[in-house]
Design a protein around this motif. Sequence first.
Motif, PDB file in Angstrom:
ATOM      1  N   ASP A 143      87.173  33.691  70.346  1.00 53.32           N
ATOM      2  CA  ASP A 143      86.471  33.903  69.076  1.00 53.32           C
ATOM      3  C   ASP A 143      87.379  34.525  68.007  1.00 53.32           C
ATOM      4  N   GLN A 144      88.563  35.016  68.417  1.00 51.82           N
ATOM      5  CA  GLN A 144      89.496  35.599  67.449  1.00 51.82           C
ATOM      6  C   GLN A 144      90.500  34.564  66.920  1.00 51.82           C
TER       7      GLN A 144
ATOM      8  N   ARG B 209      96.848  40.000  68.438  1.00 49.60           N
ATOM      9  CA  ARG B 209      95.413  39.745  68.274  1.00 49.60           C
ATOM     10  C   ARG B 209      94.843  38.884  69.389  1.00 49.60           C
ATOM     11  N   HIS B 210      95.651  37.980  69.898  1.00 53.15           N
ATOM     12  CA  HIS B 210      95.151  37.049  70.917  1.00 53.15           C
ATOM     13  C   HIS B 210      95.546  37.541  72.309  1.00 53.15           C
TER      14      HIS B 210
ATOM     15  N   ASN C 139      90.097  35.998  74.222  1.00 50.87           N
ATOM     16  CA  ASN C 139      89.206  36.157  73.066  1.00 50.87           C
ATOM     17  C   ASN C 139      89.322  34.961  72.116  1.00 50.87           C
TER      18      ASN C 139
ATOM     19  N   GLU D 285      91.440  31.850  64.477  1.00 53.30           N
ATOM     20  CA  GLU D 285      90.957  31.399  63.174  1.00 53.30           C
ATOM     21  C   GLU D 285      91.414  29.962  62.897  1.00 53.30           C
TER      22      GLU D 285
END
Lengths: 487, 153
Positions: free
Chosen positions: B57-58, B121-122, B55, B60
Amino acid sequence: MPGTKFQGKLEQIDACCWRIPRDYKPGMRVDGLIYADERLIDHIKADQAPEQVANVAFLPGIQGASLAMPDIHWGYGFCIGGVCATDPDEGGVISPGGVGYDINCGVRLMRTNLSEEEVRPRLKALVDQLYRDIPTGVGRSGKYHFSTDQLRELLRDGVGYLRSRNLATDDDLECTESNGCIEDAQPGYVSDRALQRGTSQCGTVGAGNHFLEVQVVDRVVDPAKAEVMGLQAGGVCVLIHSGSRGLGYQVCDDALRMLRDAPAEYGIDLPDRQLVCAPINSPQGQRYLGAMRAAANYAFCNRQLLMWQTREVFERIFARPWREMQMQLVYDIAHNIAKFEEHQVGEQRKIVCVHRKGATRAFPPGSADIPARYREIGQPVIIPGDMGRASWILAGAPGSMAKTFGTTCHGAGRAMSRTASIKEARGRRIDQELAAKGIIVRGRSWKGLAEEQPKAYKDVDIVVDVVHNAGLSTKVARLRPMGVIKG
Amino acid sequence: MRHAPKLPPAGRTITRDVYETFEHTADLGLRAVAADLDSLFAEAARGLFSIIVENLDQVEPQCNVSFNIEGSDPAYLLFDWLNELLITFDTRHLLFAEFDVHVTDQGVQATASGEQLDTNRHHLDHEIKAITYHGLSVVRIDNGWQAEVIVDI
């Protein structure tokens, strides 16, 4: 399969061997020989791996033939499953591509005195604990950290350094190829960046096709040899597959950069940039060899620490000391390495540099370079298959010295690309399919398991048939997986 | 692959910069197409991290890292650029998603923006062992550039 089909010359010599004649391409110094049978050859021709066998035949000083094992598949520069011996006295070269990025990627097998019946009820707890305690996957650091000075000692002395830290036994050393230390390693040739990558990755599995498996001896083919190795039907073993992690990748990368201009400097004409090389007797060649040996020692230590952590997990789950469970190393063997060995070439005995890229040393009975305990039966050879079917233990046989510079295959070899394998697995749960067969698998992601699913690999039984029938190594025992942890 | 829009067929005008992965038996190929070299190198870098993290897009842009790579051969420059990014990930566990790249006759000056790996998150995907020289190419195509590289998994 990706890539275009190989349409070059390929002549069958006998039931187990095919030849790419030297006149296939101008520049080939020797023939190419591929060990395979009728069941495998069409698959091998499906991509450009045979072309890579022909390309390796261009290397200066190559002896005998450019060889490929039955688990051959398309690599970069060298094919995976390739073997190439070069003579330093005939301008022979060393090529980092003939070793690979993962220097001394290899396998080790540890036996136990536990039976499948004893382990089965605790299997889930065991695999979960292994997965928790042993770092797998991308970006995971291990519990062992080494200062730069300690790391240099480890790179120079290999598993002997770990013994001095009470993380290895004398037996562990004796049952590791080259006693867990390739001599003449030069930690001074390992870059700061490689050292930095190596600080906290010793004792980690990594990702890709690396794994740690709890296995059971499914079938003994040669009871006498199996007994010497401590293997009996129904006995539980642990198979570990990993290499030199980021440190090794960096050593290879540094070498390829250092050698970018070497072919021009030494007047070497190469058909592929990834085959860059330098004469063994050149400053660049010696520099790579010194660093490569250091990285190989790191890999022996990595697998040693993985085994050590496995012993600790078994102690916790089965509540007794590992020695009581007789968790002894059967053997640890490299399958990405270059080593100097004495071989018969034509009428002469010669010291040659044997590159094994996805190929395993398989010394026969009587060899001086194998542990005394195995000298009568031949060196143990460990062939990991896929996580759903089987792995094999073989013993080195005399045919390997006569035909393949003491070498045999290293695994099943991929049958499908990673992309094709994911496509094929769409809509399936690989972990559940394996669970239905009694195999517990723990991995980071669906995709990771899909890429490494059993169907992505050739049938290891067929690959092993070829090396057995060709006399390169003989079957001792077949193992099947019970539990798998992957990155 | 999820982050892989279809590349324009040969001979067609490039309307946007894209990357995709392609098959290679045990490894993975990465191909990027862009209107100019700067965008090509940025696109290839995005492609690289799309192989590492599911992902992307996650990720930052919380910190910037500068890169300065000397050289003139575009293929070797691409190799060195991707390699620097890979090593930065391996040693500092930094993931990058945005790239500002300037390719000149002397080399590459670039800033990569991203953040520290957070496995909550990743979703990590592949461990890339190395960028390889096998099949490495940076070539001009109609109205732009195309890069190809095989990464060792």
